[in-house]
Design a protein around this motif. Structure first.
Motif, PDB file in Angstrom:
ATOM      1  N   ILE B 455      76.205 -97.396  26.171  1.00  0.00           N
ATOM      2  CA  ILE B 455      75.512 -96.873  27.355  1.00  0.00           C
ATOM      3  C   ILE B 455      75.204 -95.392  27.173  1.00  0.00           C
ATOM      4  N   LEU B 456      76.244 -94.627  26.733  1.00  0.00           N
ATOM      5  CA  LEU B 456      76.044 -93.199  26.552  1.00  0.00           C
ATOM      6  C   LEU B 456      74.920 -92.934  25.564  1.00  0.00           C
ATOM      7  N   LYS B 457      74.931 -93.728  24.525  1.00  0.00           N
ATOM      8  CA  LYS B 457      73.912 -93.547  23.502  1.00  0.00           C
ATOM      9  C   LYS B 457      72.528 -93.800  24.077  1.00  0.00           C
ATOM     10  N   THR B 458      72.458 -94.922  24.825  1.00  0.00           N
ATOM     11  CA  THR B 458      71.164 -95.288  25.411  1.00  0.00           C
ATOM     12  C   THR B 458      70.691 -94.217  26.401  1.00  0.00           C
ATOM     13  N   LEU B 459      71.661 -93.724  27.138  1.00  0.00           N
ATOM     14  CA  LEU B 459      71.271 -92.693  28.127  1.00  0.00           C
ATOM     15  C   LEU B 459      70.743 -91.457  27.417  1.00  0.00           C
ATOM     16  N   ASP B 460      71.169 -91.230  26.189  1.00  0.00           N
ATOM     17  CA  ASP B 460      70.713 -90.112  25.363  1.00  0.00           C
ATOM     18  C   ASP B 460      71.031 -88.766  26.019  1.00  0.00           C
ATOM     19  N   LEU B 461      72.259 -88.333  25.858  1.00  0.00           N
ATOM     20  CA  LEU B 461      72.727 -87.126  26.522  1.00  0.00           C
ATOM     21  C   LEU B 461      71.926 -85.895  26.118  1.00  0.00           C
ATOM     22  N   ASN B 462      71.531 -85.846  24.859  1.00  0.00           N
ATOM     23  CA  ASN B 462      70.762 -84.665  24.419  1.00  0.00           C
ATOM     24  C   ASN B 462      69.457 -84.536  25.180  1.00  0.00           C
ATOM     25  N   ALA B 463      68.795 -85.706  25.244  1.00  0.00           N
ATOM     26  CA  ALA B 463      67.512 -85.671  25.937  1.00  0.00           C
ATOM     27  C   ALA B 463      67.709 -85.324  27.416  1.00  0.00           C
ATOM     28  N   ARG B 464      68.797 -85.921  28.004  1.00  0.00           N
ATOM     29  CA  ARG B 464      69.051 -85.665  29.424  1.00  0.00           C
ATOM     30  C   ARG B 464      69.380 -84.184  29.644  1.00  0.00           C
ATOM     31  N   PHE B 465      70.126 -83.627  28.690  1.00  0.00           N
ATOM     32  CA  PHE B 465      70.456 -82.201  28.793  1.00  0.00           C
ATOM     33  C   PHE B 465      69.197 -81.347  28.790  1.00  0.00           C
ATOM     34  N   GLU B 466      68.281 -81.707  27.852  1.00  0.00           N
ATOM     35  CA  GLU B 466      67.036 -80.936  27.789  1.00  0.00           C
ATOM     36  C   GLU B 466      66.299 -81.051  29.113  1.00  0.00           C
ATOM     37  N   GLU B 467      66.356 -82.295  29.647  1.00  0.00           N
ATOM     38  CA  GLU B 467      65.699 -82.553  30.934  1.00  0.00           C
ATOM     39  C   GLU B 467      66.281 -81.626  32.011  1.00  0.00           C
ATOM     40  N   TRP B 468      67.615 -81.567  31.988  1.00  0.00           N
ATOM     41  CA  TRP B 468      68.298 -80.718  32.987  1.00  0.00           C
ATOM     42  C   TRP B 468      67.892 -79.252  32.834  1.00  0.00           C
ATOM     43  N   MET B 469      67.914 -78.826  31.542  1.00  0.00           N
ATOM     44  CA  MET B 469      67.576 -77.436  31.277  1.00  0.00           C
ATOM     45  C   MET B 469      66.147 -77.135  31.730  1.00  0.00           C
ATOM     46  N   THR B 470      65.300 -78.087  31.481  1.00  0.00           N
ATOM     47  CA  THR B 470      63.906 -77.886  31.887  1.00  0.00           C
ATOM     48  C   THR B 470      63.825 -77.728  33.397  1.00  0.00           C
ATOM     49  N   THR B 471      64.541 -78.629  34.070  1.00  0.00           N
ATOM     50  CA  THR B 471      64.547 -78.518  35.527  1.00  0.00           C
ATOM     51  C   THR B 471      65.016 -77.129  35.960  1.00  0.00           C
ATOM     52  N   ILE B 472      66.092 -76.714  35.322  1.00  0.00           N
ATOM     53  CA  ILE B 472      66.631 -75.391  35.684  1.00  0.00           C
ATOM     54  C   ILE B 472      65.586 -74.302  35.436  1.00  0.00           C
ATOM     55  N   ARG B 473      65.027 -74.346  34.232  1.00  0.00           N
ATOM     56  CA  ARG B 473      64.026 -73.320  33.883  1.00  0.00           C
ATOM     57  C   ARG B 473      62.885 -73.328  34.901  1.00  0.00           C
ATOM     58  N   ASN B 474      62.413 -74.500  35.212  1.00  0.00           N
ATOM     59  CA  ASN B 474      61.296 -74.576  36.166  1.00  0.00           C
ATOM     60  C   ASN B 474      61.661 -73.977  37.502  1.00  0.00           C
ATOM     61  N   ASN B 475      62.857 -74.355  37.915  1.00  0.00           N
ATOM     62  CA  ASN B 475      63.308 -73.825  39.205  1.00  0.00           C
ATOM     63  C   ASN B 475      63.413 -72.310  39.193  1.00  0.00           C
ATOM     64  N   LEU B 476      63.990 -71.797  38.093  1.00  0.00           N
ATOM     65  CA  LEU B 476      64.152 -70.340  37.999  1.00  0.00           C
ATOM     66  C   LEU B 476      62.785 -69.664  37.946  1.00  0.00           C
ATOM     67  N   ASN B 477      61.909 -70.253  37.157  1.00  0.00           N
ATOM     68  CA  ASN B 477      60.568 -69.673  37.067  1.00  0.00           C
ATOM     69  C   ASN B 477      59.911 -69.648  38.437  1.00  0.00           C
ATOM     70  N   GLU B 478      60.051 -70.807  39.091  1.00  0.00           N
ATOM     71  CA  GLU B 478      59.450 -70.937  40.419  1.00  0.00           C
ATOM     72  C   GLU B 478      59.921 -69.820  41.355  1.00  0.00           C
ATOM     73  N   ARG B 479      61.173 -69.492  41.239  1.00  0.00           N
ATOM     74  CA  ARG B 479      61.751 -68.479  42.136  1.00  0.00           C
ATOM     75  C   ARG B 479      61.661 -67.078  41.547  1.00  0.00           C
ATOM     76  N   GLY B 480      61.073 -67.004  40.351  1.00  0.00           N
ATOM     77  CA  GLY B 480      60.905 -65.697  39.728  1.00  0.00           C
ATOM     78  C   GLY B 480      62.214 -65.072  39.312  1.00  0.00           C
ATOM     79  N   ILE B 481      63.166 -65.913  38.946  1.00  0.00           N
ATOM     80  CA  ILE B 481      64.455 -65.363  38.518  1.00  0.00           C
ATOM     81  C   ILE B 481      64.439 -65.243  36.990  1.00  0.00           C
ATOM     82  N   VAL B 482      64.844 -64.061  36.556  1.00  0.00           N
ATOM     83  CA  VAL B 482      64.854 -63.796  35.116  1.00  0.00           C
ATOM     84  C   VAL B 482      65.994 -64.567  34.464  1.00  0.00           C
ATOM     85  N   TYR B 483      65.761 -65.139  33.322  1.00  0.00           N
ATOM     86  CA  TYR B 483      66.844 -65.799  32.594  1.00  0.00           C
ATOM     87  C   TYR B 483      66.646 -65.650  31.097  1.00  0.00           C
ATOM     88  N   THR B 484      67.746 -65.738  30.430  1.00  0.00           N
ATOM     89  CA  THR B 484      67.654 -65.763  28.969  1.00  0.00           C
ATOM     90  C   THR B 484      68.355 -67.034  28.508  1.00  0.00           C
TER      91      THR B 484
END
Lengths: 975, 487
Positions: B455-484
């Motif tokens: 199941i874990l393999k199928t869920l593909d944690l790496n891809a999900r992590f990237e997905e999460w990070m993308t969400t975070i980045r988008n949210n931060l960008n949206e709010r104009g918050i600086v991040y590195t």
């Protein structure tokens, strides 16, 4: 007296009164119109409105909520009935099965959430008739209890599951509370589970009635035991038959109730609050109450009854709260039950409390502001009045000031004030002043023409100058009409009044240096309201006349010496001028004026006096005041000495010379005089006393050593002063016959009977202590003859009056040997009293019997009359047997000196024995005087003395006393 | 006369002046005209009641004396409170007027302050008064140097709550001990073990194992996890977000995996509710929830007693044992001088030792004045709780851990910067959303008969992590918050 006030003051008062009247009128208008009362009433009305509105808001909110509750409850009822049917159980046993109960709980929580979302309540609950978790426990009830911390929004995530299965929590993602439980327990006090029991009970009372009728409000209580007081409203869960098996309810916690239903923001008043409580008979029952906030909680005392006093307006009451004081309370009954509810009698009343002073704040503040403005405007009006009056009256007071400062010599010129009346007045004054000037000129002229040497002056307080009339200018040799300042006048005035005349009031001697004339002026002054007015009259002529007259009075016409009065005045003056110096009053009496007068007549006597006066003028070179007092008495006063000795020397020089007067017979008679000196201030400090004392000293000289000078001797004076002092008294005594007689018994030593009384003279005046003093004074005053006459006449008069009492006894009368009655008196006695002569014995004393001639004549008379003669005080003084022989007395009275103590003194016994034998030989009876002891009495009896007298035998008394019996027996026994 | 007139004028004018001038005032407060203060808070349940009691007491005593009336309004949750405050501050239509006093976390306070709506509390606190507070707590409310925007009310830290009854049963059967629970890795393993052990109890039903672990605050999980591994994700000093991919991946895998496979769970509003429902056996949560940890759980509609085991917050292997330090303080909004002063008066009173200890101890908070920890009453009540009823013993046990963490271990509170509050939300919401999807997908895969690893393999944690990070980045960008972003 009518007060005169300035125009300014009168105007000020008048206008001020107007201002005050206006203010008073304004205040009364405000009071009459009841403005403040209306403001207060308005405030109360507003409060009533607020409460009314709050009540309406509350009622409608509660009404809506009840409606919603009823709907939800009814819906849940039907749902549960349906569920029970599906499960094939009765609604009453829905709690028994786990699954069924969970469905029941979820259905109920749907309704509860719906209620929580639609109503502003802090919680909603559903309680069943039994417990699913503890089925055996009768007190346990399965329940779902959801609280909403934020009633304003119905977000379920904020809901908190207090009681109920987790299924409910999960269904709504609802957090569970700390006290989360599965059951609600009824094992509390009976009353606190009322929210469950009451609505079910109500449903049994009215079957199939509308749900609202069963609703029940429970009062604040801590249902969940979490320190939160809540108010609950519950409705029964009913089965098809209307039987209750549970309740559905809402709760409103106290903080939210306050915030949402009783917002303090409603109240625009400070320290005001709402409260909901039961009210009955004008009293709030604070067994329970819902406060609107901290104020209500603080000031309302739970479990007590708060009495309210109804006021006029409907629903308005008054009460008192401890710290807040008087409160106005607006009251409305809330409608929490429908009229047909079995709980409708439960009273929920909304009361709004406002401190009465806060409520009346508006009217009070308006009142205050009005008072301030009235006071302020009044003050402003006053100041305006003062300022305006000041400017208005300034011109008038200017005129007054101008007139005040005018000198009488100024010409008057008023400035026009611009006020017609005032200007009329000033011109009238100007005219008047002009005529006054004329009048005063005329008066002055008339005075001048009257030729009277009279002038006047006026010193005014508020003027620098003095007003004088023409005469004064003339008198002071000033230019008529020139201005005289007050200072100058002071100098003139002092000059004029520098020498006041003694004895003449207001008359001053004034030496006019220009004319080199002595003037006398009479100066009279009077205070006037504005200063001093004075009149000066030249009285020089009058004074000259007076002085001439005075001279005549001051000098003795015969000798040209000072008169008695003048002496006194001048001596007084001298003493006053130099009171610290020594002075001497020399009183001189010529020794032989009587002889000259008697032998050569009064002309020669006068010559003697004139000659003497010339001699005494000797003292004038020593500034002595020489005066003739009277007859041959002169007084000289020397003063201004520091010691007595120089004076003594002066007097001695006078005595060192001899002075003679040649009488018509060609004989040179030596002029002798006796003198007495009294010293100022050693002996006396005034002229009267000096004269008196020097007179006394002279008397002493005369009585002791004629022709010498004696200085006043106080010791002697004190002994003898009565002689001088009683000079008047003796006259009075003689004139008014102020003596009477006391009688001392004389006892016959053979029989012991009283045979005679000695009449002893007793003065009726206090001045004299004894007869001796009377005699001495009478002798000193040459009144012995008169005294003798008085004694004799009075004695006979007494004998006449008391002749019956006296009977045959003899009366011894003391006569003055040197004196005898004149022929006229002798004849009178003979005529009137000759029938008493045989019982009268005249006593004469030895020592006084010097004037032989008189005594002889007297004895002759006595003998001729048939009266007896007794020699008194025999044995002392000049006593000698020759004298006794020459007198041939009938009786001899042996002096008490001889008798007292005779019983012990052999010499006396021998002497007396001799005397008695001698007398008995001559047929003379002997009386022993001064018997005061028993022993002396025995001795004199032995010595064969005939009679005796003395205190032992009887005191002198005004009564004719008898001898006492014991003494009488004593005498008889001795014989 | 003229002089009199002048004198009269002078007297009158002096009178006017006298009435016009009133005495100088030191305080804006007037007991006769009390000022009304509105307080918004997020407390519920017993905290709410405790706060209301305190407010009542204040109003009755010092408040009535000085002329302050506080009225407390519950705003539900922190989120709702913050939304309401933000709306009021922004002046949104229909928003309520700005409260005088409100609960605030540093991030939110900073945001409101930037609208110029907050008071600097230094104006109302003397040096001496400030020195009474635990310096660190006070510092959490300081911004731009020394602007004191928040006064700490109570503090809390997070720790590990365990249903000891369930744990003991499991531990005894599987030979594990609590040492395992000191690391996140250990927790994950224990959770897996617990799931598998319970699943095995009913062999007839597959995938019916019980979840072991819950996390109350995912934001804290991310922040403190980063901190433990040496990263300050909210870098207040540099006003930016630091996304360390390595660390973030570790955190992601741990949680995403745990949730997807059912080792971790989140059902009710709070994890303590899940404990009560028997859905979880452990969770990391705030000390302030101590009182909510039950003494019994509902089992088949009846009460089944449990014990509490409190442990320190788990640490990622090789990380620094940091624990979160948090707690809302209160801020005063700008209004009139008297309202500000009244609010400050209440705040100071409320945080004074006596009141503060009483309020804090209702649920398990920590007092904010250093004196409180030495306070005899505080120690005494802890002592009496240790020997009291079960529920009290629980709270005492939590305090023991909490005090240990606060006093002896490293506690951490991120330094906020403008917008940092949104970072917390973003992190939490995105991770919850990811995990929820993961769980749903895993359910489907479980149905298909896959093993956990598959199941874990199928869920593909790496891809999900990237997905999460993308969400975070988008949210931060949206709010104009600086991040590195870094490795």
């Amino acid at each position: 007296m009518k007060k005169t006030w300035t125009l300014r003051r009168q105007l000020n008062i008048l206008l001020a009164l107007i201002v005050i009247f206006q203010s008073v009128a304004l205040v009364s208008a405000l009071l009459v119109s009841q403005v403040f009362f209306m403001l207060d009433a308005e405030a109360v009305r507003l409060l009533n409105n607020t409460t009314e509105t709050r009540m309406e808001t509350f009622n409608s909110a509660v009404g809506l909520m009840i409606g919603n509750m009823a709907d939800e409850t009814q819906q849940l009822n039907s749902e549960l009935i349906l569920l029970a049917r599906q499960k094939g159980v009765s609604p009453e046993s829905l709690y028994l099965d786990n699954g069924t109960y969970n469905e029941t709980a979820l259905l109920a929580s749907d309704s509860l959430v719906s209620i929580l979302k639609q109503n502003r309540v802090t919680g909603a609950f559903f309680i069943l008739n039994g417990s699913n978790a503890n089925q055996d426990d009768q007190a346990a009830h399965s329940a779902v209890y959801i609280r909403n911390a934020t009633p304003e929004d119905g977000e379920t995530s904020n809901f908190l599951l207090e009681i109920g299965p987790m299924a409910v929590s999960k269904q709504y993602t609802m957090a569970t509370s700390i006290r989360w439980n599965l059951d609600m327990r009824a094992d509390q006090e009976a009353s606190s589970f009322d929210f469950y029991e009451k609505p079910i009970w109500a449903s049994t009372q009215f079957k199939n009635s509308e749900m609202e009728r069963y609703g029940y409000w429970s009062t604040p209580q801590d249902i969940l035991k979490d320190n939160q007081q809540v108010v609950c409203y519950t409705m029964p869960i009913l089965d098809e038959n209307g039987k209750g098996y549970g309740v559905m309810g809402i709760e409103i916690d106290m903080p939210y109730f306050s915030q949402s239903y009783l917002p303090d923001s409603d109240l625009i008043y400070q320290n005001s609050f709402y409260v909901i409580a039961g009210m009955e008979n004008d009293a709030l029952d604070l067994n329970w109450f819902i406060p609107s906030g901290v104020l209500a909680k603080t000031y309302l005392k739970s479990d007590e009854e708060l009495r309210l006093k109804s006021l006029e307006d409907d629903g308005i009451y008054e009460t008192k709260l401890d710290e807040l004081g008087s409160m106005i309370c607006s009251v409305r009954e809330l409608k929490v039950y429908s009229g047909n509810s079995p709980f409708a009698d439960q009273n929920w009343t909304l009361a709004c409390f406002v401190p009465s002073d806060v409520l009346r704040e508006n009217s009070l503040s308006v009142q205050q502001k009005l008072v301030y403005s009235i006071v302020l405007t009044t003050l402003l009006a006053f100041s305006a009045v003062f300022v305006l009056v000041y400017f208005f009256t300034r011109k008038i007071s200017g005129v007054a000031k101008y007139v005040r400062n005018l000198s009488p010599y100024d010409e008057i010129h008023f400035k026009p004030t611009g006020m017609l009346e005032i200007d009329d007045l000033t011109s009238a004054v100007q005219l008047l002043s002009q005529s006054l000037v004329n009048v005063s000129k005329t008066t002055s002229k008339i005075l001048e023409l009257s030729l009277l040497p009279i002038g006047g002056y006026e010193v005014l307080d508020n003027s620098k100058h003095v007003i004088l009339t023409d005469f004064l200018y003339w008198l002071l040799h000033l230019d008529p009409g020139s201005l005289i300042t007050k200072e100058d006048w002071q100098t003139y005035y002092e000059k004029l009044t520098n020498y006041p005349m003694e004895d003449y009031e207001n008359i001053y001697g004034y030496y006019d240096q220009y004319t080199e004339k002595q003037l006398w002026l009479r100066i009279l002054e009077a205070k006037s309201p504005t200063g001093i007015v004075g009149v000066i009259l030249d009285v020089t002529d009058d004074m000259a006349e007076k002085q001439r007259l005075t001279n005549e009075l001051d000098y003795d016409a015969l000798t040209g010496l000072l008169s008695n009065t003048a002496l006194k005045r001048e001596v007084t003056r001298k003493i006053k001028e130099a009171p610290d110096k020594i002075g001497a009053m020399i009183f001189i009496d010529l020794d032989n004026l009587k002889y000259i007068n008697d032998n050569f007549g009064h002309d020669v006597g006068d010559r003697l006096i004139i000659r003497a006066s010339e001699i005494f003028r000797y003292f004038e070179q020593y500034q002595g005041l020489v005066s003739r007092i009277s007859g041959d008495e002169f007084a000289i006063y020397l003063h201004n000495y520091d010691h007595q000795d120089p004076i003594r020397k002066i007097v001695k020089t006078l005595y060192d010379n001899e002075y003679y007067l040649t009488t018509p017979d060609g004989f040179r008679n030596r002029i002798r005089f006796s003198a007495g000196v009294a010293w100022y201030s050693l002996d006396a400090d005034n002229v009267t006393d000096l004269l008196k004392l020097s007179d006394f000293a002279m008397y002493e000289a005369k009585s002791k050593e004629k022709g010498r000078m004696f200085e006043f001797n106080r010791k002697y004076y004190e002994q003898m002063s009565y002689l001088l002092e009683n000079r008047e008294a003796i006259n009075r005594l003689l004139d008014e016959q102020l003596i009477r007689f006391a009688f001392q018994p004389i006892v016959d030593l053979k029989t012991g009977e009283v045979v005679a009384y000695e009449a002893l003279m007793r003065p009726l005046l206090d001045n004299f202590k004894n007869p001796t003093e009377i005699l001495a004074v009478a002798a000193a005053q040459s009144k012995l003859a008169q005294l003798e006459r008085l004694i004799i006449l009075l004695a006979f008069q007494t004998i006449e009056e008391r002749s019956e009492e006296i009977g045959s006894k003899k009366i011894f009368i003391n006569s003055i040997p040197s004196q005898r009655l004149n022929d006229e008196d002798s004849q009178m006695i003979w005529d009137n009293y000759s029938h008493h002569f045989d019982r009268v014995v005249i006593e004469v004393t030895e020592e006084e019997s010097k004037d032989g001639k008189n005594l002889d004549k007297k004895v002759e008379y006595i003998r001729k009359s048939g009266m007896q003669i007794a020699v008194d005080d025999f044995g002392v003084g000049y006593s000698n047997e020759i004298r006794i022989l020459s007198l041939l007395p009938d009786i001899i009275k042996i002096d008490l000196e001889m008798i007292q103590g005779i019983n012990k003194n052999v010499d006396k016994q021998n002497l007396v024995a001799n005397l008695v034998s001698f007398c008995h030989q001559k047929g003379v009876k002997v009386v022993a005087e001064g018997i005061e002891t028993k022993e002396d009495l025995s001795t004199v009896i032995k010595l064969e003395i005939d009679y005796a007298q003395g205190f032992y035998l009887g005191y002198p008394s005004f009564e004719l006393a008898e001898i006492s019996n014991p003494v009488k027996e004593e005498i008889i026994k001795q014989r | 006369m003229k002089r009199k007139v002048i004198a009269m004028c002078i007297i009158l004018s002096v009178l006017f002046l006298l009435t016009a001038c009133s005495a100088g005032e030191k305080t804006a407060l007037d007991p006769k005209n009390p000022v009304s203060i509105t307080l918004w808070h997020y407390y519920v349940g017993d905290n709410k009641i405790a706060l209301e009691k305190a407010v009542d007491q204040f109003n009755k005593t010092i408040g009535s004396e000085k002329g302050v009336v506080v009225s407390a309004v519950a705003k539900g949750s922190i989120a709702e409170l913050e939304k309401a405050v933000t709306d009021s501050a922004k002046g949104v239509i229909n928003a309520e007027p700005m409260p005088d006093l409100f609960s605030a976390y540093p991030d939110k306070a900073l945001e409101i302050d930037q609208m110029g709506k907050l008071c600097d509390l230094n104006d109302y606190l003397s040096k001496e008064e400030k020195s009474r507070y635990v310096e660190e707590f006070l510092k959490d409310g300081q911004f731009d140097g020394d602007r004191q925007l928040i006064l700490p009310i109570v503090k809390s830290t997070e720790l590990l709550y365990i249903n000891q009854t369930a744990w003991n049963e499991y531990a005894a059967a599987n030979g594990v001990d609590t040492q395992k629970l000191t690391t996140w890795e250990g927790v994950y393993e224990a959770a897996r073990g617990f799931y598998q052990w319970t699943d095995a109890k009913t062999p007839e039903t597959a995938w019916d194992g019980k979840s072991f672990m819950g996390i109350d605050s995912l934001a804290n999980y991310v922040i403190i996890g980063n901190k433990q591994l040496g990263v300050e994700i909210i870098d207040g000093a540099n006003q930016k977000v630091v996304l360390n991919r390595t660390v973030m991946k570790k955190l992601f895998d741990n949680y995403y995996g745990g949730i997807s496979l059912g080792y971790f769970n989140a059902v009710g509003k709070f994890r303590s509710d899940d404990i009560k429902a028997g859905d979880l056996a452990a969770y990391v949560g705030s000390t302030s929830g101590a009182a909510y940890f039950p003494t019994w759980i509902e089992k088949n509609n009846t009460q089944s007693p449990i014990d509490l085991l409190a442990l320190s917050y788990p640490v990622f292997a090789g990380g620094n044992p940091d624990a979160i330090q948090q707690g809302a303080g209160m801020s005063i909004s700008k209004s009139t001088p008297e309202r500000q002063e009244g609010a400050a008066l209440f705040l100071k009173w409320f945080t004074a030792e006596d009141q503060n200890i009483e309020f804090a101890m209702t649920t398990g908070y920590l007092p904010v004045q250093s004196g409180a920890y030495e306070n005899a009453a505080f120690k005494e009540s802890l002592e009496s709780m240790r020997s009291g009823e079960q529920s009290e013993k629980n709270v005492a046990a939590v305090y023991d851990i909490a005090l240990d963490q606060i006093m002896d271990r490293d506690t951490y509170a991120s330094i906020p910067f403008s917008g940092s509050y949104d970072v917390r939300t973003t992190l939490e919401k995105s991770l919850i959303a990811m995990a929820a999807t993961g769980r749903e997908n895993a359910m489907v895969l479980k149905e298909q008969g896959m093993t956990e690893d598959e199941i874990l393999k199928t869920l593909d944690l790496n891809a999900r992590f990237e997905e999460w990070m993308t969400t975070i980045r988008n949210n931060l960008n949206e709010r104009g918050i600086v991040y590195t972003e870094n490795q």
